[in-house]
Design a protein around this motif. Structure first.
Motif, PDB file in Angstrom:
ATOM      1  N   LEU A  20       2.245   1.817  -3.463  1.00  0.00           N
ATOM      2  CA  LEU A  20       1.234   2.365  -4.365  1.00  0.00           C
ATOM      3  C   LEU A  20       1.019   3.852  -4.103  1.00  0.00           C
ATOM      4  CD1 LEU A  20      -1.365  -0.561  -4.419  1.00  0.00           C
ATOM      5  CD2 LEU A  20       0.134   0.170  -6.278  1.00  0.00           C
ATOM      6  N   TRP A  21       1.109   4.257  -2.848  1.00  0.00           N
ATOM      7  CA  TRP A  21       1.030   5.689  -2.509  1.00  0.00           C
ATOM      8  C   TRP A  21       2.140   6.443  -3.238  1.00  0.00           C
ATOM      9  CZ3 TRP A  21      -1.559   9.136   0.976  1.00  0.00           C
ATOM     10  CH2 TRP A  21      -0.887  10.327   1.240  1.00  0.00           C
TER      11      TRP A  21
ATOM     12  N   GLU B 210       0.838  -1.213   0.000  1.00  0.00           N
ATOM     13  CA  GLU B 210       0.000   0.000   0.000  1.00  0.00           C
ATOM     14  C   GLU B 210       0.867   1.255   0.000  1.00  0.00           C
ATOM     15  OE1 GLU B 210      -3.771   2.054   2.351  1.00  0.00           O
ATOM     16  OE2 GLU B 210      -2.927   0.158   3.051  1.00  0.00           O
ATOM     17  N   GLN B 211       1.968   1.222   0.729  1.00  0.00           N
ATOM     18  CA  GLN B 211       2.868   2.366   0.767  1.00  0.00           C
ATOM     19  C   GLN B 211       3.525   2.581  -0.593  1.00  0.00           C
ATOM     20  OE1 GLN B 211       5.238   3.017   4.446  1.00  0.00           O
ATOM     21  NE2 GLN B 211       6.988   2.733   3.096  1.00  0.00           N
TER      22      GLN B 211
ATOM     23  N   LEU C  44      -7.117  -3.077  -2.167  1.00  0.00           N
ATOM     24  CA  LEU C  44      -6.372  -3.997  -1.313  1.00  0.00           C
ATOM     25  C   LEU C  44      -7.196  -4.463  -0.121  1.00  0.00           C
ATOM     26  CD1 LEU C  44      -2.836  -2.308  -1.205  1.00  0.00           C
ATOM     27  CD2 LEU C  44      -3.609  -4.182  -2.656  1.00  0.00           C
ATOM     28  N   ARG C  45      -8.203  -3.670   0.269  1.00  0.00           N
ATOM     29  CA  ARG C  45      -9.037  -4.045   1.416  1.00  0.00           C
ATOM     30  C   ARG C  45     -10.072  -5.101   1.054  1.00  0.00           C
ATOM     31  NH1 ARG C  45      -9.149   1.629   1.262  1.00  0.00           N
ATOM     32  NH2 ARG C  45      -7.882   2.625   2.871  1.00  0.00           N
TER      33      ARG C  45
ATOM     34  N   LYS D 213      -4.452  -9.444  -5.052  1.00  0.00           N
ATOM     35  CA  LYS D 213      -3.547  -8.308  -5.096  1.00  0.00           C
ATOM     36  C   LYS D 213      -2.580  -8.404  -6.268  1.00  0.00           C
ATOM     37  CE  LYS D 213      -3.653  -7.755  -0.056  1.00  0.00           C
ATOM     38  NZ  LYS D 213      -2.857  -7.783   1.187  1.00  0.00           N
TER      39      LYS D 213
ATOM     40  N   ARG E 166      -5.010   0.914  -4.404  1.00  0.00           N
ATOM     41  CA  ARG E 166      -4.815   1.010  -2.952  1.00  0.00           C
ATOM     42  C   ARG E 166      -6.109   0.683  -2.228  1.00  0.00           C
ATOM     43  NH1 ARG E 166      -3.872   6.353  -1.426  1.00  0.00           N
ATOM     44  NH2 ARG E 166      -3.440   5.585   0.666  1.00  0.00           N
ATOM     45  N   ASP E 167      -7.204   1.209  -2.724  1.00  0.00           N
ATOM     46  CA  ASP E 167      -8.498   0.963  -2.101  1.00  0.00           C
ATOM     47  C   ASP E 167      -8.910  -0.504  -2.233  1.00  0.00           C
ATOM     48  OD1 ASP E 167     -10.798   2.248  -0.763  1.00  0.00           O
ATOM     49  OD2 ASP E 167     -11.895   1.586  -2.534  1.00  0.00           O
TER      50      ASP E 167
ATOM     51  N   ASN F 199      -4.666   4.809  -7.238  1.00  0.00           N
ATOM     52  CA  ASN F 199      -5.442   5.047  -6.020  1.00  0.00           C
ATOM     53  C   ASN F 199      -6.552   4.011  -5.850  1.00  0.00           C
ATOM     54  OD1 ASN F 199      -4.108   7.284  -4.868  1.00  0.00           O
ATOM     55  ND2 ASN F 199      -5.014   8.634  -6.390  1.00  0.00           N
TER      56      ASN F 199
END
Length: 312
Positions: A249-250, A246-247, A294-295, A300, A291-292, A288
């Motif tokens: 991807l940020w 996630e980091q 992933l939850r 993935k 990232r969303d 973005n």
């Protein structure tokens, strides 16, 4: 207690004034990006409410209530958080059973004769049934209870819940104030750290402590290699999946914004992307969305492979 950051001063004083007027809301929603200290603020508020000898709203740290809080055994403090499944894996949502148990506790009198303080964190992780169950408690609060909801993404909460809470929103502080705070916290290069964290000082401090800024440079190098044909999306996806996805991807989305900004000035874009300006803007949105996602239940590796393939 650790000294509160300066951007907490205004919301703290506002709540303190309401407490002094005996006008605290029965439900309070603390919202804003992760990294701005909402949970530390909530902890400070809870302790101050339950302390029997508070000083300017802060807990004294020495009374019986404070000692029970330190031991985690204060009977009038209720915490609702993500639980573990029977197999030991953490749940991703707060379920209706937890909210019903909370409502039952709040329907009873305070054991110490003062406040009952309940905190739901992360409130935006409540599933639909849990959120519906909470509505009745919000509509019929007891006189001596306060419910604190903590949410990084308050838009995930139903509007019916948000409208029944007094919202305290934590916003990013001004860059000068944030850099000054980071410097006091011992961050070596506060300007670079703050830029990497999108202006979020708490996130900047955390990433500086974790040496995430070197990962930021690695992400940019990876994207540059892909754009120049020196890397394969599959191999890169495998490496990103193994560490702080996630980091990464940020940082990837941030790199796309920088690429767009450089193009707008007419300078040579640093990552050498072959995408058009419109395609690059869409890729930023796709990063973005990834990232969303992933939850959720999607794989993935496939999400990431599609993203990196689009960059190539």
């Amino acid at each position: 207690m650790t000294e509160a950051p300066p951007w907490h001063d205004e919301p703290w004083q506002r709540l303190l004034q309401r407490r002094q007027r005996d006008a605290l809301p029965h439900a309070l929603l603390l919202s804003g990006p992760s990294g701005l200290g909402k949970r530390a603020f909530s902890e400070r508020l809870q302790r101050g409410l339950l302390c029997t000898q508070p000083v300017d709203g802060d807990a004294c740290g020495t009374c019986r209530a404070c000692l029970l809080l330190d031991a985690g055994t204060h009977p009038d403090r209720i915490a609702v958080r993500l639980e573990e499944r029977p197999d030991g894996t953490p749940r991703k949502d707060i379920v209706v059973r937890q909210i019903r148990a909370l409502s039952e506790r709040l329907s009873k009198s305070s054991q110490f004769g003062g406040w009952q303080v309940a905190c739901i964190d992360p409130a935006d992780a409540m599933n639909a049934a849990a959120a519906n169950a909470l509505l009745k408690t919000l509509e019929e609060p007891s006189a001596s209870s306060i419910l604190i909801l903590v949410a990084d993404e308050p838009w995930r909460l139903p509007a019916t819940i948000r409208s029944r809470c007094q919202q305290t929103e934590f916003r990013l502080p001004e860059a000068d104030a944030a850099q000054a705070w980071l410097q006091r916290e011992g961050v070596a290069d506060p300007q670079v750290a703050l830029e990497a964290a999108g202006g979020n000082p708490g996130l900047a401090r955390r990433w500086a402590e974790q040496d995430a800024l070197s990962q930021r440079q690695q992400v940019r190098a990876d994207l540059r290699a892909l754009a120049e044909g020196r890397g394969e999306p599959g191999a890169l996806a495998s490496r990103w999946l193994d560490d702080a996805l996630e980091q990464r991807l940020w940082f990837a989305a941030q790199a796309a914004v920088d690429e767009l900004r450089e193009r707008a000035t007419g300078r040579r874009a640093p990552l050498g992307s072959q995408l058009s300006t419109l395609e690059l803007a869409e890729w930023y949105a796709q990063a973005n969305r990834a990232r969303d996602a992933l939850r959720g239940p999607l794989r993935k590796d496939l999400i990431l492979l599609e993203l990196l393939g689009a960059w190539r």
